[in-house]
Design a protein around this motif. Sequence first.
Motif, PDB file in Angstrom:
ATOM      1  N   UNK A  75      -3.612 -10.692   7.589  1.00  0.00           N
ATOM      2  CA  UNK A  75      -4.897 -10.049   9.158  1.00  0.00           C
ATOM      3  C   UNK A  75      -4.379  -8.782   9.379  1.00  0.00           C
ATOM      4  N   UNK A  76      -3.398  -8.676  10.297  1.00  0.00           N
ATOM      5  CA  UNK A  76      -2.411  -8.108  10.591  1.00  0.00           C
ATOM      6  C   UNK A  76      -2.605  -6.910  10.389  1.00  0.00           C
ATOM      7  N   UNK A  77      -1.397  -6.675   8.582  1.00  0.00           N
ATOM      8  CA  UNK A  77      -1.599  -5.524   8.417  1.00  0.00           C
ATOM      9  C   UNK A  77      -2.549  -4.714   8.102  1.00  0.00           C
ATOM     10  N   UNK A  78      -3.826  -5.208   7.504  1.00  0.00           N
ATOM     11  CA  UNK A  78      -5.623  -4.572   8.071  1.00  0.00           C
ATOM     12  C   UNK A  78      -5.594  -3.524   9.025  1.00  0.00           C
ATOM     13  N   UNK A  79      -5.047  -4.919  10.339  1.00  0.00           N
ATOM     14  CA  UNK A  79      -5.811  -3.709  11.511  1.00  0.00           C
ATOM     15  C   UNK A  79      -5.094  -3.038  12.163  1.00  0.00           C
ATOM     16  N   UNK A  80      -3.927  -2.717  11.352  1.00  0.00           N
ATOM     17  CA  UNK A  80      -2.568  -1.653  12.165  1.00  0.00           C
ATOM     18  C   UNK A  80      -2.657  -0.606  11.969  1.00  0.00           C
ATOM     19  N   UNK A  81      -2.445   0.494  12.434  1.00  0.00           N
ATOM     20  CA  UNK A  81      -1.747   2.255  12.250  1.00  0.00           C
ATOM     21  C   UNK A  81      -1.169   1.850  11.695  1.00  0.00           C
ATOM     22  N   UNK A  82      -0.475   2.702  10.898  1.00  0.00           N
ATOM     23  CA  UNK A  82       0.365   3.415   9.626  1.00  0.00           C
ATOM     24  C   UNK A  82       0.271   5.118  10.027  1.00  0.00           C
ATOM     25  N   UNK A  83       1.192   6.119   9.799  1.00  0.00           N
ATOM     26  CA  UNK A  83       0.475   7.239   9.780  1.00  0.00           C
ATOM     27  C   UNK A  83       2.225   7.034   9.182  1.00  0.00           C
ATOM     28  N   UNK A  84       2.273   7.995   8.139  1.00  0.00           N
ATOM     29  CA  UNK A  84       3.137   8.496   7.316  1.00  0.00           C
ATOM     30  C   UNK A  84       4.403   9.094   7.927  1.00  0.00           C
ATOM     31  N   UNK A  85       5.027   8.272   7.770  1.00  0.00           N
ATOM     32  CA  UNK A  85       6.700   9.186   8.455  1.00  0.00           C
ATOM     33  C   UNK A  85       8.019   9.282   7.536  1.00  0.00           C
ATOM     34  N   UNK A  86       7.196   8.362   5.922  1.00  0.00           N
ATOM     35  CA  UNK A  86       8.760   8.687   5.199  1.00  0.00           C
ATOM     36  C   UNK A  86       9.447  10.392   4.785  1.00  0.00           C
ATOM     37  N   UNK A  87      10.384   9.995   4.043  1.00  0.00           N
ATOM     38  CA  UNK A  87      10.940  11.351   3.736  1.00  0.00           C
ATOM     39  C   UNK A  87       9.473  11.936   3.120  1.00  0.00           C
ATOM     40  N   UNK A  88       9.603  13.685   2.868  1.00  0.00           N
ATOM     41  CA  UNK A  88       8.638  13.987   2.922  1.00  0.00           C
ATOM     42  C   UNK A  88       9.423  15.000   2.098  1.00  0.00           C
ATOM     43  N   UNK A  89       9.518  15.047   0.441  1.00  0.00           N
ATOM     44  CA  UNK A  89      10.787  15.781  -0.290  1.00  0.00           C
ATOM     45  C   UNK A  89      10.088  17.050  -0.357  1.00  0.00           C
ATOM     46  N   UNK A  90       8.870  17.382  -0.488  1.00  0.00           N
ATOM     47  CA  UNK A  90       7.925  18.726  -0.760  1.00  0.00           C
ATOM     48  C   UNK A  90       8.456  19.584  -0.090  1.00  0.00           C
ATOM     49  N   UNK A  91       8.354  19.061   1.612  1.00  0.00           N
ATOM     50  CA  UNK A  91       8.413  19.547   2.755  1.00  0.00           C
ATOM     51  C   UNK A  91       9.792  19.600   3.214  1.00  0.00           C
TER      52      UNK A  91
END
Length: 183
Positions: A75-91
């Motif tokens: 339930x905490x995971x469903x309510x949390x915000x997540x922003x892509x912050x991993x390595x962007x291999x293309x960039x």
Amino acid sequence: MSVRQSLLAILDHGACYGSQLRAEYIRRTGASVNVGQVYTTLERLERDGLVANDGVDDDGRVLWSVTPAGRTEARAWLQSASVADGRDEVALRIGLAVTLPGADVRGILSAQRAGVRAALSEEARRSGGEDVVGVAVVAAARRARLEAELRWLDEVERMTIGRAGIAISEERPRRGRPARATL
């Protein structure tokens, strides 16, 4: 999307066996997951006290249920915000290429655009008529990211017009791996 938390969220709504969890994940998201990953994840979740083995059903399949700690995590995971912050291999690949003297930046950007356009065409071919809204949501997110990548590629092209690559710096870091002694 985290398979771990996804399985917990599904189990929060009723006990399931491994293959059933896999089928529910696919039905709800349209994303594939290996059945072996599901069973490995269930073992780890049990080790971590987030799911419990509920015995077997009439067909001899192991049923899994979420524990109170697992319910809280899901339930905490469903309510949390997540922003892509991993390595962007293309960039990273394109960012490196634009600094390399002689790199065919236009060719690299053109190839990336072609790949993104092909992925968009495939997405358009597959989408439409999804009965499960979760699948439609995942497909819409993929299309939006692909369209954003096309806009980003246009921006990169504008940023790199007239720019030249850069040579290896003459400044040397103080530390480094010493050469091996030869005998």
